[in-house]
Design an enzyme around this catalytic site. Structure first.
Site, PDB file in Angstrom:
ATOM      1  N   HIS A   4       0.860  -1.180   0.000  1.00 40.82           N
ATOM      2  CA  HIS A   4       0.000   0.000   0.000  1.00 40.82           C
ATOM      3  C   HIS A   4       0.898   1.232   0.000  1.00 40.82           C
ATOM      4  O   HIS A   4       1.615   1.477   0.975  1.00 40.82           O
ATOM      5  CB  HIS A   4      -0.919   0.007   1.220  1.00 40.82           C
ATOM      6  CG  HIS A   4      -1.920  -1.101   1.221  1.00 40.82           C
ATOM      7  ND1 HIS A   4      -2.336  -1.737   2.371  1.00 40.82           N
ATOM      8  CD2 HIS A   4      -2.578  -1.694   0.201  1.00 40.82           C
ATOM      9  CE1 HIS A   4      -3.221  -2.673   2.053  1.00 40.82           C
ATOM     10  NE2 HIS A   4      -3.368  -2.670   0.746  1.00 40.82           N
ATOM     11  N   GLU A  53       1.486   3.685   2.999  1.00 38.71           N
ATOM     12  CA  GLU A  53       2.013   3.192   4.273  1.00 38.71           C
ATOM     13  C   GLU A  53       3.532   3.310   4.297  1.00 38.71           C
ATOM     14  O   GLU A  53       4.267   2.323   4.324  1.00 38.71           O
ATOM     15  CB  GLU A  53       1.544   1.751   4.488  1.00 38.71           C
ATOM     16  CG  GLU A  53       0.028   1.676   4.618  1.00 38.71           C
ATOM     17  CD  GLU A  53      -0.516   0.254   4.585  1.00 38.71           C
ATOM     18  OE1 GLU A  53       0.294  -0.695   4.607  1.00 38.71           O
ATOM     19  OE2 GLU A  53      -1.748   0.095   4.516  1.00 38.71           O
ATOM     20  N   HIS A  89       3.255  -3.507   7.002  1.00 38.43           N
ATOM     21  CA  HIS A  89       2.167  -2.575   6.706  1.00 38.43           C
ATOM     22  C   HIS A  89       2.180  -1.421   7.700  1.00 38.43           C
ATOM     23  O   HIS A  89       2.924  -1.426   8.679  1.00 38.43           O
ATOM     24  CB  HIS A  89       0.812  -3.282   6.799  1.00 38.43           C
ATOM     25  CG  HIS A  89       0.451  -4.094   5.605  1.00 38.43           C
ATOM     26  ND1 HIS A  89      -0.524  -3.730   4.715  1.00 38.43           N
ATOM     27  CD2 HIS A  89       0.954  -5.269   5.142  1.00 38.43           C
ATOM     28  CE1 HIS A  89      -0.626  -4.644   3.762  1.00 38.43           C
ATOM     29  NE2 HIS A  89       0.262  -5.592   4.007  1.00 38.43           N
ATOM     30  N   GLU A 130       1.806  -4.688  11.452  1.00 32.17           N
ATOM     31  CA  GLU A 130       1.202  -3.360  11.362  1.00 32.17           C
ATOM     32  C   GLU A 130       1.938  -2.383  12.268  1.00 32.17           C
ATOM     33  O   GLU A 130       2.124  -2.648  13.447  1.00 32.17           O
ATOM     34  CB  GLU A 130      -0.275  -3.420  11.775  1.00 32.17           C
ATOM     35  CG  GLU A 130      -1.139  -4.350  10.944  1.00 32.17           C
ATOM     36  CD  GLU A 130      -1.619  -3.710   9.662  1.00 32.17           C
ATOM     37  OE1 GLU A 130      -1.212  -2.557   9.389  1.00 32.17           O
ATOM     38  OE2 GLU A 130      -2.398  -4.351   8.939  1.00 32.17           O
TER      39      GLU A 130
END
Length: 1147
Positions: A805, A808, A902, A987
């Site tokens: 992504h 990010e 991420h 994350e």
């Protein structure tokens, strides 16, 4: 008065309880009472039954009332109402307590409206009201019952069709101090009837909105002692209801509703007791502000890219996003609101077969050997071990460099290039690439040169900087001139001029950034291909960044700051005298010139994202972000340049087309700023900045009116330190594709080739023709002996990926920490290199990163939802990454760990998502016996290790559930199809931590890189021969960390409403009970006097009952209660053997 013990047996009568004697007797007793109520026709018996029912119900809780409803209590009361209400001369001695009890019971019966309609009680009650509008107590009782009946749409419409709205509206007077309970009952009943669209349309067409506004204005201005706050709140509730439809909002605006409420709220701000009025008024004004289309020509991105198989100029058809698609910038975020709106467990995979079975590969097995070039360490004989200072040249087929489908060729000392003859597709998109701003020249997809030319005062190292002027090259090389040798040997005079200026800049102000080389970055960026053909570098990316000294705490939220900003936005609507509304930057108009007295914006550089800037007021700007290329949604990431500022002046910025329903900006997060002047003075830092930050829903809408699209405003204020500075603002610390490429080159040159086996390969080319690098890191064998070579070739694989992504960027900083640690001289790094072979793909979505998208690739799709069946043409990086993993599995080298890095925009800390069959089935409540399932618990090993050694890591935020909506993500597909037990998404927060030593601090690049290194440390837990060392190192860490014991995944509700409420606060049953009881208590003395009783003692007792509980009985005087019980007791022989003794039902 009797105690609660008198009705103890009734309280035990709930569904699902075991059958008992008391249950049976009490149940039959209640049913006898209800049956008697329906059949009794005399006043005395009915009063006695009502009294007993009220006594029994008022001493308990709602559960007792629900039990009565289940036994037909509502029907019995409605039958009695119809029986006594249809008489020519109704007996209100019975009707009043009956209406009161019906209001209390009916409010808790979801079907009361339909039941009333079927029994004929709805219109009967309306008729009773019409005949008693002058009688305060009777009118109030009817109004409460009408309010209750209106919970049914059909019943509310029936009452409205029979002029119920007109009757009730006429009861509401101008300001008065009399009969307040009746007035409130009338307004609440009116609001309840407005719960249907038909009634709202009727009210709007009759012009009642003007009347409601005048009523509110009158009550607000005259209620100086604030004794009628509840009435004012009820009037606001009516206004909320009538503005549910467009015509209602238009009428509200045309009648001056926004101005009236704005002026009224300004007088209430300093009085805390009026907070509910202010909040409701603000929500109403926000809802009624006219919808305004974004000042764009199209909802589609300013960047378009021709895709294979689609006609040029026809972008990917964007699906109108539901509210669920507004989050997240993280693996767990697509469809977030859709999942939040239903039971989360419904999204969990409950099919054991799907959880345990491994699908067939998505491609023929004969294609997998093509990936063997990515594992040269398995076949290389290390004959040049002693000469390893000269990097190994890759074995490249002669067709690779000449194939039109291969990536641009790179020198052998940089990357190994390999082609897939059977999987190649022509991707020379650069010639056809264009944007909505107009076509580009054939070479416009390539950056040729970039310069930062400053005035002589700057070049002479003067501390003052007036401006930064960019110089670009007007002529571009044709694609055939892009060879590396030509880049190095054939420099034009203008390129030499640029190099000279760069040399002078670096000589006078040169930074010393570890693992960064500005010249190398400049040279690397010239080969990066963008849709727009960026010809300018952002200064921070070129110059480099150092973490600022010290930590940066989360920003405190100023009380009611969102309300303050909303008021400013409302004033923009009400008072246009100071509104400028002038476009000062437009990405789609390359010839646009900014006004001389405004801020200047620019975003046409790698990773940049700002589509348009509009100067609203002198020091306020609306900013519009560019949606992802080839689609019409996904906005979060921004990165742009701003200049021409005045020092010490607060500038307000509003990013007005954010799509997510919440943001960490509401919880202490700040954006980041980079000052060119500060950098040239020796402080090259991205720093957290911004005050008065909040994030809330606004009144903007898409140009073409996409359904269910809601926009949010991120507003912040910045006071710049220097005049005429050039600053860069970004959502988070930027990390460009050119930075990755430069970093890998610097790392390769920094390692000792005799100790570290470091190789770069090109996994594949992207749609735009950029290469996707894959890095191999391991330890060189100690010798070429069979034992050492065998140990090397049998090391387990660790596969790490990141930046799927583009928005990010924190994932890239974590990856940077991982790469630098693995290439360092740290003893743990050496152990890991000797134990594992690392395969790292730092950037899975190069094109998205380059072109400043937030979530998607140039194909308009989220690449992390393509893993199940990736398209080799449209999603090449995912297709070939998955192919490489298939290859490792096919040769018996399934990775020991797979981790996809991420960023998470809605949570704090760093955490892992993994996969577990047992935990998923257990959490979903599946009928499968999980105790009998066998599952390797090793998927928790890394999380437990990280929880001890990484201060930013939160073990309690981790989960290992397999959701249906994530079935096509890397984590789930690699776990399910490749068979990797430890398949994770890691994350990292954009904000900071709420635990450990970093609690209350925002995460910077230093902490993100530390997290990347700590992840490597955790891998020691997977090595058998170094487990003791791992334990010893853990015990001697500088920090012994353990995460907080909190299992809440998401933030608590924001202190201010992000969404503006579409309705007023719901009227609670306890509020209705209190209204009924207060009304009765206030009139008991008068009623008892009329009946010949002494009222003082009863009034005191009634008031005392109201204070004790809103459900306490107030329908009858005490003497009547006891008399009725005695009367019913005498009739016990007529009630199937049921007797009532001391208020207790027995048999």
């Amino acid at each position: 008065m009797h105690s609660g013990q008198d009705t103890l047996r009734i309280s035990s009568l709930y569904r699902g309880r075991p059958s008992m004697t008391a249950f049976t007797s009490s149940s039959s007793g209640l049913e006898v009472l209800l049956s008697s109520l329906q059949n009794e026709g005399d006043v005395e018996s009915t009063l006695n039954i009502l009294n007993v029912l009220d006594e029994l119900l008022s001493a308990g809780t709602d559960r007792r009332i629900q039990y009565m409803i289940s036994k037909g209590g509502s029907e019995a009361l409605l039958t009695a109402l119809v029986t006594f209400g249809r008489s020519f001369n109704p007996n209100y001695t019975v009707l009043l307590p009956l209406l009161h009890l019906l209001a209390k019971v009916g409010y808790r019966d979801r079907r009361i409206g339909l039941k009333a309609e079927e029994a004929g009680a709805a219109l009967l009650t309306l008729n009773l009201l019409k005949h008693n509008v002058k009688h305060d107590r009777r009118a109030a009782a009817c109004l409460w019952v009408i309010q209750v009946f209106s919970s049914s749409v059909s019943t509310a419409n029936l009452i409205g069709e029979n002029h119920g709205l007109d009757v009730i509206f006429c009861i509401i007077p101008q300001y008065t101090t009399k009969n307040l309970h009746t007035i409130k009952a009338a307004i609440n009943a009116f609001a309840a009837l407005l719960g249907t669209k038909a009634n709202v349309c009727s009210v709007v067409s009759k012009g009642y909105i003007s009347g409601l506004l005048r009523l509110y204005e009158d009550w607000h201005s005259k209620d100086t002692q604030h004794v009628a706050i509840a009435i004012r709140q009820a009037l606001l509730c009516c206004l909320h209801k009538v503005t549910h439809i467009t015509a209602g909002r238009q009428a509200f605006i045309s009648q001056g509703g926004i101005r009236l409420l704005y002026q009224a709220t300004q007088t209430c701000l300093l009085n805390k007791c009026l907070e509910s009025l202010v909040e409701s008024s603000v929500n109403l004004m926000r809802k009624c502000l006219p919808k305004t289309s974004l000042p764009l020509t199209s909802d589609l991105s300013a960047y378009t890219f021709p895709l294979p198989g689609r006609p040029q100029g026809v972008p990917h058809a964007a699906v109108a996003p539901a509210e669920s698609s507004e989050e997240s910038g993280d693996e767990d975020a697509a469809n977030t609101e859709e999942i939040d709106s239903r039971d989360y467990d419904e999204d969990l995979e409950t099919d054991l077969k799907k959880l345990r079975s491994r699908p067939d590969p998505d491609r023929p097995k004969n294609l997998l050997p093509h990936y063997n070039f990515l594992c040269p360490e398995l076949s290389h004989d290390f004959q040049e071990l002693d000469l390893s200072s000269e990097p190994e040249e890759s074995s490249v087929s002669s067709s690779a460099s000449s194939s039109p489908s291969s990536s641009p060729s790179l020198s052998s000392d940089e990357e190994d290039v390999h082609s897939f003859p059977s999987l190649h597709f022509k991707r020379n998109r650069r010639k056809g690439s264009n944007s909505s701003t107009g076509g580009q020249t054939p070479g416009a997809g390539q950056l040729e040169a970039c310069d930062f030319q400053v005035y002589s005062s700057t070049l002479s190292a003067s501390p003052s900087i007036t401006t930064v002027v960019r110089e670009t090259v007007d002529s571009y090389h044709s694609p055939g001139q892009r060879g590396d040798e030509q880049d190095d040997e054939e420099k034009t005079e203008e390129e030499f001029h640029h190099s000279t200026i760069i040399d002078r800049l670096l000589e006078n102000h040169g930074p010393c950034i570890p693992h960064h080389n500005p010249k190398l970055y400049h040279a690397t960026a010239t080969k990066t291909k963008s849709i727009q053909g960026f010809s300018i570098l952002a200064f921070p990316d070129f110059w480099g960044h150092l973490p600022p000294p010290g930590n940066e705490p989360m920003a405190p939220r100023k009380p009611n700051i969102q309300r303050q900003k909303v008021f400013e936005d409302i004033r923009r609507f009400l008072n246009t005298s100071d509104i400028i509304n002038q476009v000062v930057f437009d990405l789609e108009d390359s010839s646009f010139q900014s006004p001389p007295d405004s801020l200047r914006f620019f975003s046409m550089f790698e990773c940049g994202n700002l589509r348009k800037a509009v100067q609203v007021r002198r020091h306020e700007y609306d900013l519009i972000l560019n949606v992802d290329a080839n689609c019409s949604q996904h906005t979060q990431w921004f990165y742009f340049e701003v200049s021409n500022m005045v020092a010490d002046v607060p500038y307000r910025f509003n990013v007005i087309n954010c799509e997510k329903s919440n943001s960490q900006f509401n919880y202490g997060m700040q954006l980041v700023l980079y000052s060119v002047r500060e950098a040239l003075e020796g402080r090259p830092h991205w720093v957290r900045t911004g005050t008065e930050i909040c994030y809330f829903r606004n009144h903007f809408c898409p140009v073409q009116g996409r359904k269910k699209t809601t926009f949010y405003t991120l507003t912040f204020t910045i006071t710049f330190k220097h005049n005429e500075d050039v600053c860069y603002l970004a959502y988070h610390y930027p990390y460009t594709y050119s930075t990755v490429k430069t970093h890998l080159k610097v790392l390769q040159k920094s390692v000792d080739p005799a100790k570290i086996y470091f190789r770069q390969h090109v996994l594949c080319g992207t749609l735009a023709g950029n290469s996707c690098p894959l890095v191999t890191i391991t330890a060189c064998p100690a010798s070429r002996s069979w034992i050492d070579m065998h140990q090397l070739r049998n090391r387990p694989y660790i596969v790490l990926t990141g930046r799927v992504h583009p928005g990010e960027s924190n994932a890239s900083w974590v990856m940077k920490g991982t790469l630098e640690f693995l290439c360092s001289n740290d003893p743990v790094a050496q152990i890991l290199r000797e134990a594992f072979i690392f395969k790292i793909i730092p950037m899975l979505n190069p094109d998205g990163v380059i072109n400043g998208t937030n979530r998607c690739d140039l194909n308009g799709e989220d690449l992390n939802r393509q893993w199940a069946k990736p398209d080799p043409v449209l999603s090449p990086t995912i297709y070939h990454t998955k192919g490489f993993l298939y290859y490792l599995n096919s040769i018996g080298r399934t990775p020991l760990v797979f981790c996809d890095y991420h960023g998470h925009s809605r949570k704090k800390n760093v955490f892992l998502y993994g996969c577990s069959v047992k935990e998923t089935l257990w959490q979903s409540g599946s009928s499968v016996d999980t105790a009998g399932l066998k599952e390797d618990p090793g998927y928790r090993t890394l999380a437990k290790a990280l929880d001890r050694i990484a201060p930013a890591f939160s073990f309690n935020s981790c989960n290992y559930l397999v959701e249906k909506s994530r079935s096509s993500t890397a984590r789930v597909v690699v776990w399910r199809e490749i068979g990797v037990l430890r398949s994770y998404t890691m994350e990292s927060t954009y904000n900071g931590c709420d635990q450990g030593i970093y609690k209350g601090l925002q995460t910077g690049t230093r902490e993100l890189q530390e997290m990347g290194a700590k992840f490597c440390h955790s891998l020691l837990s997977l090595t058998k021969d170094t487990k003791a060392l791992y334990i010893r190192r853990l015990n001697h860490m500088d920090l012994e960390h353990s995460s907080h014991n909190c299992f809440e995944d998401d933030e608590p509700p924001c202190v201010e409403d992000i969404e503006y409420s579409t309705d007023c606060c719901a009227h609670k049953g306890t509020d209705l009970d209190s209204d009924v009881n207060r009304s009765i208590a206030s009139c008991d003395e008068e009623e008892e006097y009329d009946e010949g009783h002494t009222g003082a003692k009863h009034q005191q007792g009634s008031v005392r009952q109201v204070q004790q509980s809103s459900m306490k009985s107030c329908l009858f005087p005490d003497l009547i209660r006891h008399a009725s019980i005695e009367t019913l007791s005498e009739k016990r022989n007529m009630c199937n053997g049921v007797s009532i003794t001391n208020g207790q039902i027995t048999s």
